[in-house]
Design a protein around this motif. Sequence first.
Motif: not given
Length: 241
Positions: A54-64, A85-91
Amino acid sequence: MPRPPILLMTRPEPQSRAFVESLGVEVDVVISPLIGIAPVGPLPDPGRFAGLILTSANAARIYGEIDGTKGLTAWCVGARTADAAREAGLEAEALGGDAAALTESLIARNVPGPLLHLRGFHSRGAVADRLIEAGIETHEAVIYDQPAQPLTPGARAALDGDRPVIAPLFSPRTAEVFALYEPFDGSVHVVAMSAAVAEAVEGLPLAGLEIAASPTGADMAETVLRLLSRLAALETPEGGQ
């Protein structure tokens, strides 16, 4: 009368307000997001991969938001992306402040693949290609677009006004969109998060261009604060306090 600087924030409003709050000073702010975030798909099955990039917080948020598989390892650019990413449930683990540093870290660790780079339509760094060249199987998927958005009337007025404007730019894509709206009649100072961001505004009629010491929110804030202080001092009349 002296006119204090205006801070022009071009990120989405929540991120803009968080950055302004991190400065810890009183400043006049105009928020005019220059790119939108629009999810696209479909998402490949993340369970097929040993880890996500994940190279951006946007990618992490969209994933969530699209309810991606939880519990997977995510290699992230910067602490903010790792937090998202952690908020999206990832390690999540943060590796470097930009895509190049993250890629070098993954190669140095010889992280086992296959990996999946989740990114926006507009992306730099050729992360997947570089990892493949290093022998790490890597795939990529575009999960969001970054459509350009127009300047707000308030932002246009600030850029053409008689008060100095400080515009922090956090990505090459945002800088490219910002450049579409020149020329500016006012005194505009850009703070770029990286050399790639600065390259996108080279040649603009700017009063100043500074690059943060490293591509982190903390160094962006430090550079903006230093510039705010300098410009405020210039606006103080001789003999003033």
